[in-house]
Design an enzyme around this catalytic site. Structure first.
Site, PDB file in Angstrom:
ATOM      1  N   ASP A 186       0.870  -1.177   0.000  1.00  0.00           N
ATOM      2  CA  ASP A 186       0.000   0.000   0.000  1.00  0.00           C
ATOM      3  C   ASP A 186       0.913   1.235   0.000  1.00  0.00           C
ATOM      4  OD1 ASP A 186      -2.163   1.670  -0.017  1.00  0.00           O
ATOM      5  OD2 ASP A 186      -3.229   0.677   1.609  1.00  0.00           O
TER       6      ASP A 186
HETATM    7  C1  BGC Z   1      -5.077   3.221   0.172  1.00  0.00           C
HETATM    8  C2  BGC Z   1      -5.269   2.204  -0.928  1.00  0.00           C
HETATM    9  C3  BGC Z   1      -5.205   2.876  -2.266  1.00  0.00           C
HETATM   10  C4  BGC Z   1      -3.874   3.582  -2.399  1.00  0.00           C
HETATM   11  C5  BGC Z   1      -3.677   4.247  -3.742  1.00  0.00           C
HETATM   12  C6  BGC Z   1      -3.844   4.077  -0.064  1.00  0.00           C
HETATM   13  O1  BGC Z   1      -3.786   5.124   0.828  1.00  0.00           O
HETATM   14  O2  BGC Z   1      -4.993   2.558   1.411  1.00  0.00           O
HETATM   15  O3  BGC Z   1      -6.490   1.548  -0.741  1.00  0.00           O
HETATM   16  O4  BGC Z   1      -5.375   1.940  -3.277  1.00  0.00           O
HETATM   17  O5  BGC Z   1      -3.798   4.573  -1.379  1.00  0.00           O
HETATM   18  O6  BGC Z   1      -4.480   5.333  -3.900  1.00  0.00           O
END
Ligand code: BGC
Length: 783
Positions: free
Chosen positions: A326
């Site tokens: 993530d």
């Molecule tokens: C979130 C993810 C997301 C990623 C990209 C993160 O902060 O937890 O779910 O896909 O950002 O935007």
């Protein structure tokens, strides 16, 4: 001449490959042009032609012939394609494939050097096309970039939030939603969505409950698989589809106290029985990427969890895709306190099985030294790169690197009437009728004066939710728009009353007075209350689930007028509305309903369609009661015991305000004739379960038949009920239908704390009904 004819039959990638091959053998064609002696020129020409023939014969056909759009390269070819490419890559280029950056961080120079394998959150098709062009024509090996985006519930046409969609109990519709989102997003240049979010959420304070399917693993698994099918379409090479990404692996929804990013601590049996099944379902449905969770699980942050990434994902589930961290989660190993430096963080993450690093750029920065020092081996690096390249080949990116239509033609793929229609139908099927005392609903179209009150009636932004793809609030049909279309000749009195939150006492008092005056003049008051989009989603956890601000005061004041009141709830979290549940005649849960929320709400309010959605999550009476979910264990002293010494609060009734699976309709249904094909089944057997459902009312309507079981005695305490089947059906007045379920013995097993899946003989209770309580009951035996 012969060489020329070979060349023109080749695809761009085949051509590039040939040029590469020529360069590799040290016969630079540019040199040929510089040679003036005609004999030498002739010899060079012959060598070039020979190399051209050798290349065509030697390299697999797929390299030379373009796969037509939508045709998956044969499985057998993938490995050799990947390995051939890998063999030509420098270490820096390999690390580049594991690096995902924001478009603003990925400079053309970096792309030319092959340092960027993927780019996230770039919504500009022209920019995507420009960056992709640099990658495929100006980088040494011409490897395309994989563009990823959070396409969570639509790209331009925004559908209801996934939590709402789960309440439709209609996986087919969920699949269709994902397919539409894929078509729109791919027209915008995306080929990868960071969805589905398949985290089970038993704590409605957690803001990200909006992004998933709620509290139940069976429903969650069905919705996870449906989304994967919709996004990927069974064929990744179809340029109108997206690579799906099951996230956040794992147990992110179990963050303590519902506080985002928080620790999750749980037993193996709970993890495997409740939190992992939707991930497994997504992988089984073909999801080729998985995103790790931010949280630590039993002290181990997601990006370095070898048990999850290696044992479960790779070994047990045979996952062939790649794993992405993530956002900045590799760097966050330092705050977690499991890495003392960025270098150590990278070493931990990559060696645990996190193939791609999202956003923080640390793989790019730290891997060269880690390799040089032997702390990461070339074999480890190669394995991760192989996984990423494999998916890029599967996506057909080498042959069709860019799907971004230019701005004008992209529009033709967005927000088409058919997509809007689908979004409207999705909201109609997701809305949940929580209360309808005295049959206030449906409203009559002959109404002459209607008061529309509340801060969300004309909101274009809030129904789109925290994640709204590339959705544009200008496209939203508001509640007010919908009502005006439905009642073109009525007098509609509009009063905001109060803000969702933030107004002063004096402002609220004045606004409430105006709202009350409007309600007094109207035949019915429709209140639109709830949350702003920013009150849920990532970082959107709340300690209270009450209506924020002065909204409850507004509601009470309007109800006090004695006029019929309809409460439309527009929210991301389930809300604690105990007062409303007793005093407001009609309550319709719309959730964050997307672009077409207004048309859907109007159709529901006036009975053009019947509300048939069900709650995908238990709604607590009060936040301090959380966790409250239907598939809990019984305990030694169940709360239902009529004694002080039972598992309950002294000051609250037992159970939630509204239970999982609950939802009313404008008509009524009767369940009858529950029957089993046999009273018992063997360990490898199954039984057929059937029940008759009859529409006993005067309108057509939808009901969701739900099948629950409970094992009475097992070596581990079992949930008081577990959903094992559901079917949504439409019935005309007086019509009956038999619903049938096949219940397999394999569905009756459970994981124990030693990671053993056990199917234990014994007696099971079985219910078929309209929610997680009550229903027709019988028992059967597992032998
Ligand atoms: C979130 C993810 C997301 C990623 C990209 C993160 O902060 O937890 O779910 O896909 O950002 O935007």
């Amino acid at each position: 001449m012969t060489a020329y004819s070979v060349v023109i039959k080749m695809t761009p990638s085949g051509l590039l490959y040939l040029v590469e091959a020529v360069n590799y053998l040290g016969v630079d064609w540019r040199f040929y042009l510089m040679v003036t002696n005609k004999w030498f020129r002739g010899i060079y020409a012959v060598i070039l032609v020979l190399i051209a023939f050798a290349t065509v014969l030697w390299f697999p056909k797929s390299r030379v012939e373009a796969s037509p759009p939508g045709v998956l390269p044969a499985e057998a070819q993938l490995d050799s394609q990947v390995n051939e490419l890998l063999a030509r890559m420098t270490t820096e280029e390999k690390i580049g494939q594991l690096t995902q950056l924001a478009a603003s961080d990925a400079t053309p120079e970096m792309i030319r050097k092959g340092e960027v394998g993927s780019i996230l959150s770039d919504a500009d098709p022209a920019d995507i096309a420009r960056l992709q062009h640099i990658a495929v024509s100006e980088s040494r090996l011409h490897i395309p970039i994989l563009f990823g985006f959070d396409v969570i519930h639509g790209y331009r046409t925004i559908f209801p939030i996934p939590l709402a969609m789960a309440g439709s109990f209609d996986p087919k519709m969920e699949e269709q939603e994902a397919a539409i989102a894929a078509a729109e997003a791919s027209a915008g240049g995306q080929r990868w969505t960071f969805a589905p979010m398949v985290d089970i959420a038993r704590d409605p304070r957690w803001g990200r409950i909006t992004e998933g399917a709620g509290e139940d693993q069976f429903l969650g698994a069905a919705m996870a698989a449906a989304q994967v099918r919709g996004f990927q379409g069974g064929n990744l090479a179809d340029p109108h589809r997206l690579l799906a990404c099951a996230k956040h692996y794992a147990a992110y929804g179990a963050a303590e106290g519902g506080r985002d990013y928080n620790t999750a601590d749980m037993s193996v049996q709970l993890l495997r029985n409740v939190y992992l099944p939707p991930f497994h379902a997504a992988v089984e449905a073909g999801a080729e990427s998985v995103m790790t969770a931010f949280n630590d699980l039993n002290g181990v942050p997601g990006v370095e969890d070898r048990f999850l990434l290696q044992q479960v994902l790779r070994k047990e589930w045979d996952f062939k895709g790649f794993v992405v961290s993530d956002y900045d989660a590799v760097n966050e190993l330092i705050s977690h306190g499991v890495a003392g430096s960025q270098k150590q963080a990278v070493q931990e993450a990559l060696s645990a099985g996190t193939d791609m690093d999202m956003h923080d750029g640390l793989y790019l920065k730290e891997l060269p030294a880690l390799l040089a020092e032997g702390r990461i081996s070339m074999a480890q690096l190669n394995e991760a790169v192989r996984r990423v390249l494999r998916v890029k080949f599967e996506l057909g990116l080498f042959d069709h690197p860019c799907t971004a239509a230019d701005a004008s033609s992209a529009k033709a793929h967005w927000l088409t009437p058919a997509y809007r229609e689908a979004a409207r139908a999705a909201e109609e099927r997701s809305a949940v009728l929580l209360r309808n005392s005295g049959n206030v609903l449906p409203l009559s179209e002959t109404l002459r004066t209607v008061a529309v009150i509340g801060p969300l009636a004309d909101s274009r932004t809030e129904p789109l939710s925290h994640w709204h793809g590339d959705g544009n609030p200008q496209d939203t049909v508001t509640i007010l728009d919908g009502l005006r279309r439905q009642l073109p000749n009525a007098r509609i009195l509009v009063e905001k009353g109060v803000a969702v939150e933030g107004d002063t006492e004096a402002e609220a008092k004045a606004g409430i007075a105006r709202a009350v005056a409007a309600a007094r003049q109207a035949q019915v008051a429709i209140l639109t209350l709830g949350e702003t989009a920013e009150m849920s989603g990532e970082g959107g956890s709340r300690s209270s689930l009450n209506l924020p601000g002065h909204q409850k005061q507004l509601l009470k004041a309007v109800v006090k007028t004695g006029k019929p009141v309809v409460l439309l709830l527009m929210n991301g979290h389930p809300l604690t509305i105990s007062w409303a549940a007793e005093h407001v005649p009609a309550i319709l849960e719309l959730w964050e309903g997307g672009t077409e929320v207004g048309n859907a709400a109007a159709n529901l309010l006036f009975g053009k369609v019947d509300p048939g959605g069900k709650l995908p999550v238990s709604v607590p009476r009060i936040a301090s009661q959380i966790p409250v979910y239907y598939d809990h264990l019984n305990t030694g002293r169940p709360g239902t015991m009529k004694t002080r010494f039972s598992s309950r609060y002294l000051d609250l009734p037992v159970g939630p305000l509204y239970r999982f699976g609950y939802g009313l309709s404008y008509t009524t249904f009767r369940f009858s004739s529950l029957a089993l094909s046999a009273p018992a089944m063997g360990r490898n057997g199954s039984i057929e379960v059937s029940a008759t459902i009859t529409n006993t009312g005067h309108r057509a309507g939808d009901e969701v038949a739900q099948l629950y079981i409970r094992q009475r005695v097992a070596t581990l305490s079992q949930p008081v009920r577990e959903l094992k089947g559901f079917e949504r059906i439409t019935l005309q007045p007086g019509q009956s239908r038999v619903v049938r379920f096949t219940l397999k013995a394999s569905q009756l097993g459970f994981w124990n704390n030693s990671s053993v899946f056990r199917i234990e003989p014994g007696t099971f209770d079985l219910w078929v009904g309209d929610s997680s309580a009550g229903g027709l009951h019988t028992t059967f035996l597992l032998k």
